[in-house]
Design a protein around this motif. Structure first.
Motif, short mmCIF file in Angstrom:
data_model
loop_
_atom_site.label_atom_id
_atom_site.label_comp_id
_atom_site.label_asym_id
_atom_site.label_seq_id
_atom_site.Cartn_x
_atom_site.Cartn_y
_atom_site.Cartn_z
N LEU A 137 -130.19 -77.30 88.66
CA LEU A 137 -130.64 -76.40 89.61
C LEU A 137 -129.51 -75.40 90.15
O LEU A 137 -129.99 -74.53 91.06
CB LEU A 137 -131.72 -76.90 90.22
N ASP A 138 -128.47 -75.71 90.28
CA ASP A 138 -127.56 -74.94 90.89
C ASP A 138 -127.54 -75.30 92.57
O ASP A 138 -127.21 -74.28 93.11
CB ASP A 138 -127.53 -73.76 90.45
N ILE A 139 -127.86 -76.25 92.94
CA ILE A 139 -127.96 -76.66 94.14
C ILE A 139 -126.61 -76.50 94.94
O ILE A 139 -125.65 -76.99 94.42
CB ILE A 139 -128.68 -77.98 94.62
N ASP A 140 -126.66 -75.52 95.94
CA ASP A 140 -125.34 -75.50 97.02
C ASP A 140 -125.41 -76.68 97.91
O ASP A 140 -126.31 -76.91 98.72
CB ASP A 140 -125.61 -74.30 97.76
N THR A 141 -124.59 -77.72 97.58
CA THR A 141 -124.67 -78.89 98.48
C THR A 141 -124.37 -78.72 99.83
O THR A 141 -124.73 -79.85 100.73
CB THR A 141 -123.64 -80.04 98.03
N TRP A 148 -133.13 -80.93 103.13
CA TRP A 148 -133.69 -82.21 103.23
C TRP A 148 -133.08 -83.40 103.50
O TRP A 148 -132.21 -83.80 103.02
CB TRP A 148 -134.50 -82.55 102.19
N ARG A 149 -133.32 -84.15 104.88
CA ARG A 149 -132.75 -85.26 105.50
C ARG A 149 -133.37 -86.41 105.01
O ARG A 149 -134.53 -86.37 104.19
CB ARG A 149 -132.87 -85.18 106.95
N ARG A 150 -133.05 -87.75 105.47
CA ARG A 150 -133.69 -89.01 105.06
C ARG A 150 -134.57 -89.41 106.25
O ARG A 150 -134.37 -88.69 107.61
CB ARG A 150 -132.53 -89.99 104.66
N VAL A 151 -135.32 -90.27 106.26
CA VAL A 151 -136.40 -90.73 107.60
C VAL A 151 -136.06 -92.19 107.69
O VAL A 151 -136.28 -92.74 106.52
CB VAL A 151 -137.49 -90.06 107.55
N MET A 152 -136.38 -92.89 108.67
CA MET A 152 -136.98 -94.13 109.07
C MET A 152 -137.66 -94.14 110.32
O MET A 152 -137.67 -93.35 111.14
CB MET A 152 -135.61 -94.95 109.03
N ASP A 153 -138.55 -95.04 110.24
CA ASP A 153 -139.65 -95.36 111.42
C ASP A 153 -138.95 -96.00 112.63
O ASP A 153 -139.39 -97.26 112.88
CB ASP A 153 -140.98 -95.66 111.00
N MET A 154 -137.83 -95.57 113.10
CA MET A 154 -137.22 -96.33 113.98
C MET A 154 -136.29 -95.49 114.84
O MET A 154 -135.78 -94.55 114.46
CB MET A 154 -136.55 -97.57 113.70
N ASN A 155 -136.17 -95.75 116.29
CA ASN A 155 -135.23 -94.85 117.10
C ASN A 155 -133.91 -95.24 116.72
O ASN A 155 -133.35 -96.37 116.91
CB ASN A 155 -135.34 -94.81 118.49
N VAL A 214 -122.49 -88.90 106.83
CA VAL A 214 -121.93 -88.48 105.45
C VAL A 214 -122.26 -89.33 104.69
O VAL A 214 -121.95 -90.65 104.64
CB VAL A 214 -120.20 -88.56 105.64
N ASN A 215 -123.17 -89.08 103.33
CA ASN A 215 -123.52 -89.84 102.39
C ASN A 215 -122.66 -89.52 101.11
O ASN A 215 -122.03 -88.69 100.75
CB ASN A 215 -124.89 -89.62 102.13
N SER A 216 -122.87 -90.58 100.35
CA SER A 216 -122.27 -90.56 98.90
C SER A 216 -120.56 -90.62 98.99
O SER A 216 -119.93 -90.39 98.08
CB SER A 216 -122.31 -89.08 98.24
N LEU A 217 -120.20 -91.51 100.02
CA LEU A 217 -118.74 -91.71 99.85
C LEU A 217 -118.58 -93.10 98.88
O LEU A 217 -119.35 -93.56 98.53
CB LEU A 217 -118.49 -92.19 101.29
N GLY A 218 -117.26 -93.24 98.76
CA GLY A 218 -116.94 -94.21 97.70
C GLY A 218 -116.92 -94.01 96.57
O GLY A 218 -116.49 -95.02 95.48
N GLY A 219 -116.19 -92.64 96.08
CA GLY A 219 -115.46 -92.40 94.92
C GLY A 219 -116.94 -91.76 93.75
O GLY A 219 -118.00 -91.67 94.05
N VAL A 220 -116.45 -91.59 92.57
CA VAL A 220 -117.11 -90.77 91.74
C VAL A 220 -118.51 -91.50 91.54
O VAL A 220 -119.68 -90.88 91.35
CB VAL A 220 -116.19 -90.69 90.38
N PRO A 275 -119.96 -86.26 97.79
CA PRO A 275 -120.19 -86.54 99.51
C PRO A 275 -120.62 -85.01 100.08
O PRO A 275 -120.08 -84.24 99.62
CB PRO A 275 -118.69 -86.89 99.97
N ARG A 276 -121.61 -85.42 100.83
CA ARG A 276 -122.01 -84.27 101.66
C ARG A 276 -122.50 -84.62 103.11
O ARG A 276 -122.62 -85.92 103.18
CB ARG A 276 -122.93 -83.61 100.95
#
Length: 559
Positions: free
Chosen positions: A157-161, A166-173, A181-187, A192-193
Motif C-alpha cells: 500500500l506504499d505506507i509512509d512509516t 494509528w497507535r496501540r492501546v491498553m486499559d491502564m494508566n 519506538v517499536n520493531s527494534l531488534g533487527g530485520v 523500526p518507527r
C-alpha cells in the motif's frame, strides 16, 4: 454514631434479583438475554432490532459542575434519579458508561455510583465486567498488528512509516508507554518507527462502538478508520488492510448492551465508556436507543462537567443519533462550589457562605450553557453531612435568581426516598414540552470555526490559537470531505479553560489547539488542547495500593 458503610460493603449486602426477573420488568423475554452469571446479561441483537417501531420515552441528561477533589457524585445522582423515578411510579431505567481500569486503579477506585445509589454487581462492573473493554483493546491492537505486518511483508500500500497515525492501546494508566519506538531488534522484527499507546477509552474503536447503530454500521465505521498516509499523502483505511471484518468479529458481543440492576432492583444498561476529556464521554447509542424503547424515562450521564460531557453529548451523540433530550440535571455539591470559591479541601467542613456564593458562579455558567442547547435545567444539590442550612439556602437562592430551581438530594444516604422531589421536578420539566434541542453549531461551519464556537460559547475563551500546520491539516480534511464532522475537544475537566488550576469562571482566556486527529470511523475531529494526555499516568499514591483481597477472598478498596 454508627460507622458509615463503604460503597463496596453496601453493594455486597444488596439483595439482587435474578437478571431474568429484571429483564421481565422491561418485557424482555428470557431467550433474548445472554446471561453472564446470575446478575448480568447482554441483550440479543435480534430483540434489539424488534424494538424499532415502538415509541420513544423521554431522555434525561445528568451532567455536573467542573469536578474538584471534593467530589460531585454525578453517577450516584444518575442512579439515584433512576430509582427515584421508579419510586414515584414511572417506568424508568438508567444508561451509564462502563468504568475504565485506568481510573479505577488510579484515582477513582471505582465508578458505579455510591452509597445507596449504585449499580450492581459493583465489583464486576468496575473490573472485567462482560469483557467489552478487552474486546475493544483486542480489536484496536489487531489493526495495529496488521499495519506493521503489512509493512513487514513488502508494504504494497506504499505506507509512509513516518505517517502511521494509528497507535496501540491498553486499559491502564501507564505514562511510560505514551511514546515508544517499536520493531527494534533487527530485520526479523520489522522496520523500526515511532509509536505509542493511548488508554483504551481514548481509542477510536471505543468511540465507534458507542456511536454505531448496529453491526453493519459498526463494520462500515471500522473500515472508515484512517490508519496512515502514503508517500503521496493519500489516506490508508482499515479496509485497505482487510482488517475491518475481523475487528467486527471481535466486537460482535461487545456491541450488545449489558443489563444489570440498581441496589433497588431497577433496570440499568451499563455499556461503553469513552473518556469525556479525551473522547465524547457518553454510553453507547445502541443502549440509549434501546432503553428509550423499553422505558418511559431514561436517565443517562455525560462525563465530567457540562463544558465537556454535556457539550459532547449534545453536539456529537445527540446530533449523530438523532436524540432529543427532554431535560437536564446539573449536579453540584456545596463542598465543590466552596472549592471553586477559593476554599482549601481541608477547610471544607466549616460553613462559608461567602465562598459558596463566589463558587456558585461556576454553576451559573453551566446552567446558562446547557440552556444554549434548548434544554430545560434543574440543579441537584448532592447532600453531604457537613452542609449547613445557610449554605443550602444560599445555593437555592443563587439558582433561583438564575431562573432555575435547586433541590437538595439525599440519595447517597437514603436511596430513592431521598430524591423524590428531584424526580417529580424532572418529570414536570420533561412533560412540559419546553425542550427545543439544537446543537451549538451547524454541520456546514468550517472545522476551525466549530472549535472556536465551542471555545467561545461554552468555555468563554477570548481567543483560539493553532499552529499553521494544524490549520492546514483541518483545511486538508475539509477538502477530503470531512468538513461536516463535529469536533471533539480534548481539554482538562477541572476548568472552563485549558489550565486545570483556573477554577470558577475564567473569562477571555486563550485556547491553544496543539494537535488535531481525524476519527473518520467515529465521525468526528479530535482537537487536543493544553497538556491533556490520551494516555493518563497514575498519581503518586494510586488507588491500586489500597485494593486487595481480604481473608475471605472478597475484594476490598473499591469505592
Amino acid at each position: 454514631m454508627a460507622a458509615v458503610k463503604s460503597d463496596i460493603e453496601i453493594a455486597r449486602a444488596a439483595t439482587k434479583k435474578p437478571i431474568a426477573e429484571i429483564g421481565a420488568r422491561l418485557n424482555i423475554p428470557s431467550d433474548a438475554l445472554l446471561p453472564y452469571g446470575h446478575d448480568k446479561a447482554k441483550i440479543g441483537a435480534d430483540f434489539l432490532k424488534s424494538l424499532g417501531d415502538r415509541p420513544d420515552g423521554k431522555l434525561i441528561l445528568v451532567t455536573a459542575i467542573n469536578p474538584t477533589p471534593a467530589g460531585e457524585g454525578k453517577t450516584t445522582t444518575t442512579v439515584g434519579l433512576g430509582d427515584g423515578l421508579n419510586r414515584i411510579g414511572k417506568k424508568a431505567m438508567i444508561c451509564v458508561r462502563e468504568p475504565s481500569l485506568g481510573p479505577c486503579f488510579g484515582v477513582k477506585g471505582g465508578a458505579a455510583g455510591g452509597g445507596y445509589a449504585q449499580v450492581v454487581p459493583m465489583e464486576d462492573i468496575n473490573l472485567h465486567f462482560t469483557g467489552d473493554f478487552h474486546a475493544i483493546t483486542s480489536a484496536h491492537n489487531l489493526l495495529s498488528a496488521m499495519i506493521d505486518n503489512h509493512i513487514y511483508w513488502g508494504n504494497e500500500l506504499d505506507i509512509d512509516t513516518r505517517r502511521v497515525s494509528w497507535r496501540r492501546v491498553m486499559d491502564m494508566n501507564d505514562r511510560a508507554l505514551r511514546e515508544i519506538v517499536n520493531s527494534l531488534g533487527g530485520v526479523k522484527n520489522g522496520f523500526p518507527r515511532e509509536g505509542g499507546f493511548d488508554i483504551t477509552v481514548a481509542s477510536e474503536v471505543m468511540a465507534i462502538l458507542c456511536l454505531a447503530e448496529d453491526l453493519a454500521d459498526l463494520e462500515r465505521r471500522l473500515g472508515d478508520i484512517v490508519v496512515a498516509y502514503r508517500f503521496d499523502r493519500s489516506p490508508v483505511f482499515a479496509r485497505d488492510l482487510k482488517a475491518d471484518k475481523a475487528m467486527a468479529v471481535l466486537l460482535k458481543d461487545a456491541m450488545q448492551p449489558n443489563l444489570v440492576q440498581t441496589l433497588e432492583n431497577n433496570p440499568a444498561f451499563v455499556h461503553g465508556g469513552p473518556f469525556a476529556n479525551i473522547a465524547h464521554g457518553c454510553n453507547s447509542v445502541i443502549a440509549t436507543k434501546a432503553a428509550l424503547k423499553l422505558a418511559d424515562f431514561v436517565v443517562t450521564e455525560a462525563g465530567f462537567g457540562a463544558d465537556l460531557g454535556a457539550e459532547k453529548f449534545f453536539d456529537i451523540k445527540c446530533r449523530k443519533a438523532g436524540l432529543k433530550p427532554a431535560a437536564a440535571v446539573i449536579v453540584a455539591t456545596i463542598r465543590a462550589l466552596k472549592m471553586n470559591g477559593g476554599v482549601k479541601k481541608e477547610d471544607l467542613g466549616a460553613e462559608d457562605v461567602a465562598a459558596l456564593t463566589r463558587g456558585c458562579a461556576n454553576l451559573g455558567r453551566h446552567i446558562a450553557n446547557v440552556r444554549k442547547f434548548g434544554v430545560p435545567v434543574v440543579v441537584a444539590i448532592n447532600h453531604f453531612i457537613s452542609d449547613t442550612d445557610a449554605e443550602v439556602a444560599a445555593i437555592k437562592d443563587y439558582v433561583s435568581h438564575s431562573g432555575a430551581e435547586a433541590i437538595l438530594c439525599r440519595h447517597w444516604a437514603e436511596g430513592s426516598a431521598g430524591i423524590e422531589e428531584l424526580s417529580r421536578k424532572v418529570v414536570e420539566l420533561a412533560d412540559s414540552g419546553v425542550a427545543d434541542f439544537k446543537p451549538i453549531y451547524g454541520d456546514d461551519l468550517p472545522l476551525m470555526d466549530k472549535i472556536e464556537a465551542v471555545a467561545t460559547k461554552i468555555y468563554h475563551a477570548g481567543e483560539v490559537t493553532a499552529e499553521k500546520a494544524v490549520r492546514e491539516q483541518l483545511k486538508a480534511w475539509e477538502d477530503a470531505g470531512y468538513g461536516n464532522l463535529p469536533v471533539c475537544i480534548a481539554k482538562t475537566q477541572y476548568s472552563f479553560s485549558t489550565d486545570p488550576n483556573l477554577r470558577g469562571v475564567p473569562e477571555g482566556h486563550v485556547v491553544h489547539v496543539r494537535e488535531v486527529r481525524l476519527s473518520a470511523g467515529a465521525g468526528f475531529i479530535v482537537a487536543i488542547t493544553g497538556e491533556i494526555m490520551t494516555m493518563p499516568g497514575l498519581p503518586k499514591a494510586p488507588a491500586a495500593e489500597r485494593i486487595f483481597l481480604n481473608d475471605d477472598g472478597l475484594i476490598e478498596g473499591l469505592f
